[in-house]
Design a protein around this motif. Structure first.
Motif, PDB file in Angstrom:
ATOM      1  N   MET A 257     -12.244  12.183  -7.918  1.00  0.00           N
ATOM      2  CA  MET A 257     -10.950  12.052  -8.562  1.00  0.00           C
ATOM      3  C   MET A 257     -10.236  10.829  -8.001  1.00  0.00           C
ATOM      4  N   ALA A 258      -9.757   9.960  -8.867  1.00  0.00           N
ATOM      5  CA  ALA A 258      -9.100   8.718  -8.456  1.00  0.00           C
ATOM      6  C   ALA A 258      -7.679   9.011  -7.982  1.00  0.00           C
ATOM      7  N   ALA A 259      -7.276   8.278  -6.953  1.00  0.00           N
ATOM      8  CA  ALA A 259      -5.923   8.438  -6.427  1.00  0.00           C
ATOM      9  C   ALA A 259      -4.929   7.789  -7.380  1.00  0.00           C
ATOM     10  N   SER A 260      -3.769   8.382  -7.499  1.00  0.00           N
ATOM     11  CA  SER A 260      -2.714   7.835  -8.342  1.00  0.00           C
ATOM     12  C   SER A 260      -2.113   6.598  -7.678  1.00  0.00           C
ATOM     13  N   VAL A 261      -1.932   5.547  -8.454  1.00  0.00           N
ATOM     14  CA  VAL A 261      -1.349   4.315  -7.935  1.00  0.00           C
ATOM     15  C   VAL A 261       0.096   4.238  -8.403  1.00  0.00           C
ATOM     16  N   ASN A 262       0.994   3.947  -7.471  1.00  0.00           N
ATOM     17  CA  ASN A 262       2.413   3.835  -7.769  1.00  0.00           C
ATOM     18  C   ASN A 262       2.879   2.412  -7.508  1.00  0.00           C
ATOM     19  N   SER A 263       3.799   1.936  -8.339  1.00  0.00           N
ATOM     20  CA  SER A 263       4.443   0.642  -8.129  1.00  0.00           C
ATOM     21  C   SER A 263       5.937   0.879  -8.084  1.00  0.00           C
ATOM     22  N   TYR A 264       6.605   0.201  -7.158  1.00  0.00           N
ATOM     23  CA  TYR A 264       8.049   0.326  -7.070  1.00  0.00           C
ATOM     24  C   TYR A 264       8.641  -0.956  -6.516  1.00  0.00           C
ATOM     25  N   PHE A 265       9.919  -1.173  -6.818  1.00  0.00           N
ATOM     26  CA  PHE A 265      10.652  -2.380  -6.447  1.00  0.00           C
ATOM     27  C   PHE A 265      11.377  -2.177  -5.125  1.00  0.00           C
TER      28      PHE A 265
ATOM     29  N   ALA B 120      -2.551  -1.115  -0.203  1.00  0.00           N
ATOM     30  CA  ALA B 120      -1.222  -1.554  -0.632  1.00  0.00           C
ATOM     31  C   ALA B 120      -1.170  -3.073  -0.797  1.00  0.00           C
ATOM     32  N   ILE B 121      -0.507  -3.497  -1.860  1.00  0.00           N
ATOM     33  CA  ILE B 121      -0.263  -4.924  -2.077  1.00  0.00           C
ATOM     34  C   ILE B 121       1.205  -5.118  -2.396  1.00  0.00           C
ATOM     35  N   VAL B 122       1.692  -6.317  -2.137  1.00  0.00           N
ATOM     36  CA  VAL B 122       3.081  -6.644  -2.407  1.00  0.00           C
ATOM     37  C   VAL B 122       3.128  -8.053  -2.984  1.00  0.00           C
ATOM     38  N   ARG B 123       4.019  -8.240  -3.951  1.00  0.00           N
ATOM     39  CA  ARG B 123       4.206  -9.568  -4.522  1.00  0.00           C
ATOM     40  C   ARG B 123       5.672  -9.755  -4.882  1.00  0.00           C
ATOM     41  N   ARG B 124       6.066 -11.037  -4.963  1.00  0.00           N
ATOM     42  CA  ARG B 124       7.449 -11.318  -5.356  1.00  0.00           C
ATOM     43  C   ARG B 124       7.690 -10.766  -6.749  1.00  0.00           C
ATOM     44  N   TYR B 125       8.928 -10.309  -6.976  1.00  0.00           N
ATOM     45  CA  TYR B 125       9.234  -9.684  -8.255  1.00  0.00           C
ATOM     46  C   TYR B 125      10.746  -9.738  -8.471  1.00  0.00           C
TER      47      TYR B 125
ATOM     48  N   GLU C 172      15.844  -6.590 -12.959  1.00  0.00           N
ATOM     49  CA  GLU C 172      17.242  -6.587 -13.404  1.00  0.00           C
ATOM     50  C   GLU C 172      18.048  -7.686 -12.728  1.00  0.00           C
ATOM     51  N   GLY C 173      17.438  -8.864 -12.614  1.00  0.00           N
ATOM     52  CA  GLY C 173      18.122 -10.023 -12.038  1.00  0.00           C
ATOM     53  C   GLY C 173      18.137 -10.075 -10.524  1.00  0.00           C
ATOM     54  N   ARG C 174      17.556  -9.097  -9.874  1.00  0.00           N
ATOM     55  CA  ARG C 174      17.524  -9.072  -8.396  1.00  0.00           C
ATOM     56  C   ARG C 174      16.147  -9.484  -7.916  1.00  0.00           C
ATOM     57  N   ASP C 175      16.115 -10.420  -6.956  1.00  0.00           N
ATOM     58  CA  ASP C 175      14.851 -10.835  -6.362  1.00  0.00           C
ATOM     59  C   ASP C 175      14.420  -9.828  -5.313  1.00  0.00           C
ATOM     60  N   GLY C 176      13.131  -9.613  -5.244  1.00  0.00           N
ATOM     61  CA  GLY C 176      12.597  -8.684  -4.261  1.00  0.00           C
ATOM     62  C   GLY C 176      11.092  -8.667  -4.329  1.00  0.00           C
ATOM     63  N   PHE C 177      10.529  -7.484  -4.147  1.00  0.00           N
ATOM     64  CA  PHE C 177       9.082  -7.325  -4.067  1.00  0.00           C
ATOM     65  C   PHE C 177       8.642  -6.106  -4.865  1.00  0.00           C
ATOM     66  N   LEU C 178       7.486  -6.254  -5.498  1.00  0.00           N
ATOM     67  CA  LEU C 178       6.863  -5.133  -6.179  1.00  0.00           C
ATOM     68  C   LEU C 178       5.743  -4.637  -5.277  1.00  0.00           C
ATOM     69  N   VAL C 179       5.850  -3.406  -4.839  1.00  0.00           N
ATOM     70  CA  VAL C 179       4.845  -2.788  -3.973  1.00  0.00           C
ATOM     71  C   VAL C 179       3.975  -1.891  -4.840  1.00  0.00           C
ATOM     72  N   THR C 180       2.660  -2.061  -4.723  1.00  0.00           N
ATOM     73  CA  THR C 180       1.712  -1.230  -5.454  1.00  0.00           C
ATOM     74  C   THR C 180       0.779  -0.581  -4.443  1.00  0.00           C
TER      75      THR C 180
END
Length: 99
Positions: free
Chosen positions: A1-9, A32-37, A40-48
């Motif tokens: 069974m594959a693990a669920s992958v979540n992305s959040y800001f 885990a990976i992170v990239r610039r994102y 809603e107009g706010r700079d930050g990171f998308l973590v997956t």
């Protein structure tokens, strides 16, 4: 069974890209990976990740590590004067003469 992958800001204020990229696997797991994102107009990171999301305490730890990292980097200025990030630095100033 594959693990669920979540992305959040994660808002980027006070977080160094270098630090969060280095620390994310420690907090959220080896996949885990992170990239610039921008969200809603706010700079930050998308973590997956399939691991746990960052807690507020972990985000504060990353902010503290980011501040330390930025201060160390700023201290590597040409003259070694311990310059801090966001402090004005004179660069090739020219004196204006009135005609």
């Amino acid at each position: 069974m594959a693990a669920s992958v979540n992305s959040y800001f994660v808002p980027g204020y006070g977080i160094s890209r270098t630090v969060i990229q280095h620390e994310i696997r420690y907090y959220c797991g080896s996949d885990a990976i992170v990239r610039r994102y921008t969200h809603e107009g706010r700079d930050g990171f998308l973590v997956t990740t399939s691991g746990p999301p960052l807690t507020q305490a972990q985000i504060e730890d990353i902010k503290n590590a980011s501040r330390d990292y930025e201060e160390r980097q700023a201290g590597r200025g040409r003259d070694g004067a311990g310059l801090f990030v966001n402090r004005p630095i004179p660069v090739g100033q020219q004196v204006r003469r009135s005609s």
